[in-house]
Design an enzyme around this catalytic site. Structure first.
Site, PDB file in Angstrom:
ATOM      1  N   ARG A  46       0.824  -1.284  -0.124  1.00  0.00           N
ATOM      2  CA  ARG A  46      -0.032   0.012   0.118  1.00  0.00           C
ATOM      3  C   ARG A  46       0.816   1.334  -0.203  1.00  0.00           C
ATOM      4  NH1 ARG A  46      -1.508   1.690   4.683  1.00  0.00           N
ATOM      5  NH2 ARG A  46      -2.060  -0.388   5.331  1.00  0.00           N
ATOM      6  N   TYR A  98     -16.499  17.611 -14.658  1.00  0.00           N
ATOM      7  CA  TYR A  98     -16.538  16.224 -14.742  1.00  0.00           C
ATOM      8  C   TYR A  98     -17.921  15.918 -13.826  1.00  0.00           C
ATOM      9  CZ  TYR A  98     -16.093  11.289 -14.477  1.00  0.00           C
ATOM     10  OH  TYR A  98     -16.161   9.995 -14.411  1.00  0.00           O
ATOM     11  N   ASP A 170      -7.183  19.760 -13.341  1.00  0.00           N
ATOM     12  CA  ASP A 170      -7.465  18.360 -13.795  1.00  0.00           C
ATOM     13  C   ASP A 170      -7.188  18.554 -15.448  1.00  0.00           C
ATOM     14  OD1 ASP A 170      -8.671  16.143 -15.148  1.00  0.00           O
ATOM     15  OD2 ASP A 170     -10.521  16.240 -13.948  1.00  0.00           O
ATOM     16  N   LYS A 195      -8.059   7.503 -18.889  1.00  0.00           N
ATOM     17  CA  LYS A 195      -8.488   8.181 -20.337  1.00  0.00           C
ATOM     18  C   LYS A 195      -7.176   8.044 -21.214  1.00  0.00           C
ATOM     19  CE  LYS A 195     -12.011   8.641 -18.051  1.00  0.00           C
ATOM     20  NZ  LYS A 195     -12.504  10.028 -17.398  1.00  0.00           N
TER      21      LYS A 195
END
Ligand SMILES: *Cc1c(COP(=O)(O)O)cnc(C)c1O
Length: 379
Positions: A46, A98, A170, A195
């Site tokens: 992690r 978004y 972003d 994306k």
């Protein structure tokens, strides 16, 4: 090193044990210690994983930053950024945001006492009316989705710095190939790796890149403490995808331009939203701020209602009807009923998001086939 070379090489070394040129998938949760605390820099996956480390270094280099951090989704990355704030803090954000980011802001973080203002930032000076000593962060998406407006990052940074406000961008739609927000003075750049960066529609992932060491340390702390980390297989797939990012982006931009021009000249098409068109309201800013104009194109058809628009969309054969964007394959979406369905009709129509608006994520297929598909669908 220039961008294309960095995409392939930055942060990547041959595997020291075998010389493997491709970064191995370190599919392990833990690492053996010879004595408590005596380890090779890795304790638990992690916190750190070697495949992830390589990807994070590569992303940091592509964004001209010093610290890259990967998350299990784009929203996981945004969630980590918002955890830099505390109750009473305020955020000013772009309005055509978004949908998932809007939901995270208003339905998860607002109840924790963080206040959000959503502004149409095409006139960037509008933020001056809202910025105050509690404004900790400016959150900007550019180009915006699905209207393809361009927000002036450099001027936003100037206003924010005067008030000691952090600027987060972003950068999902542009990718670092088209624009590098940290170079323009932003503090944080965030990605939905899902994306363009992943680029092959096979991974969900997010990332953050920053320059400042203290900010990088705090975000790494949050990454480990909150735990939304990606697995090593996904990190490998993204490293593989990134090697062609510059080539893919070049073709996305070329195809996007051809399609935007085609739609503009089509008698049935009403409006075309693409920053590369001379008539686009932010065309000059896009030319200044971006290397090229990307592969996202939106358009409307004259006099079409929701029903007629649906009929058109059902006819596509090469474009696939679906959510998401940025993959090698072309996608077509209907913002009013898909990504932006949660926004009331009257609100979305104010910004041009009408029922006949169709959004294309132009892929890297042969553009003649894409044009033919549009011809068949629109008629
Ligand atoms: C998809 C997307 C996100 C969210 O990313 P996920 O990987 O789906 O969590 C955030 N911002 C933009 C602009 C996006 O397109």
């Amino acid at each position: 090193m220039k961008f294309g070379t960095k995409a392939i090489h930055a942060g990547i070394e041959p595997d020291p044990s075998t010389g493997a040129i491709m970064t191995p998938i370190f599919q392990t949760s833990t690492y053996v210690q010879s004595s408590p605390g005596d380890h090779k820099g890795y304790e638990y996956s992690r916190t750190q994983n070697p495949t992830r480390t390589v990807l994070q270094r590569n992303l940091a280099a592509l964004e001209e930053g010093n610290h890259g951090l990967c998350f299990s989704s784009g929203l996981g990355a945004t969630d980590a950024i918002l955890k830099l704030l505390k109750p009473g803090d305020e955020v000013i954000s772009t309005s055509d945001l978004y949908g998932g980011t809007f939901r995270l802001f208003t339905q998860v973080f607002e109840p924790y006492g963080i206040k959000f203002h959503f502004l149409d930032m095409q006139d960037i000076n509008c933020i001056k009316d809202y910025i105050n000593p509690k404004t900790r962060m400016l959150w900007i998406e550019t180009p915006t989705n699905p209207m393809m407006n361009i927000i002036d990052i450099t001027r936003a940074v100037v206003i924010a710095k005067r008030h000691g406000t952090m600027v987060a961008i972003d950068n999902t739609f542009a990718t670092p190939y088209l624009q590098q927000p940290l170079d323009m003075g932003a503090d944080i750049t965030m990605h939905s790796i899902t994306k363009y960066i992943g680029g092959h529609s096979d991974v969900v992932m997010g990332a953050i890149v920053v320059r400042d060491d203290e900010l990088g340390e705090r975000l790494a702390f949050i990454q480990n403490a909150s735990g939304a980390v990606p697995g090593p297989q996904d990190c490998f797939l993204v490293l593989r995808g990134i090697k062609t990012l510059h080539i893919r982006m070049q073709r996305h931009c070329e195809n996007g331009k051809v399609i935007a021009e085609y739609l503009k000249s089509h008698p049935k098409v009403d409006k075309v939203y693409y920053p590369g068109l001379k008539g686009h309201p932010n065309h000059d800013l896009a030319r200044f701020q971006m290397r090229d104009f990307g592969g996202m194109v939106s358009f409307t058809i004259k006099g079409y209602d929701m029903n007629k628009t649906f009929k058109t969309m059902e006819k596509f054969k090469v474009f696939s009807l679906g959510e998401s964007l940025g993959g090698v394959e072309s996608l077509v979406g209907h913002p009013a009923s898909m990504t932006h369905a949660s926004i009331p009709k009257s609100e979305r129509e104010k910004v041009g998001l009408v029922d006949s608006l169709i959004r294309l994520s132009v892929g890297i297929e042969d553009v003649d086939d894409l044009i033919h598909d549009l011809e068949e669908a629109i008629g």
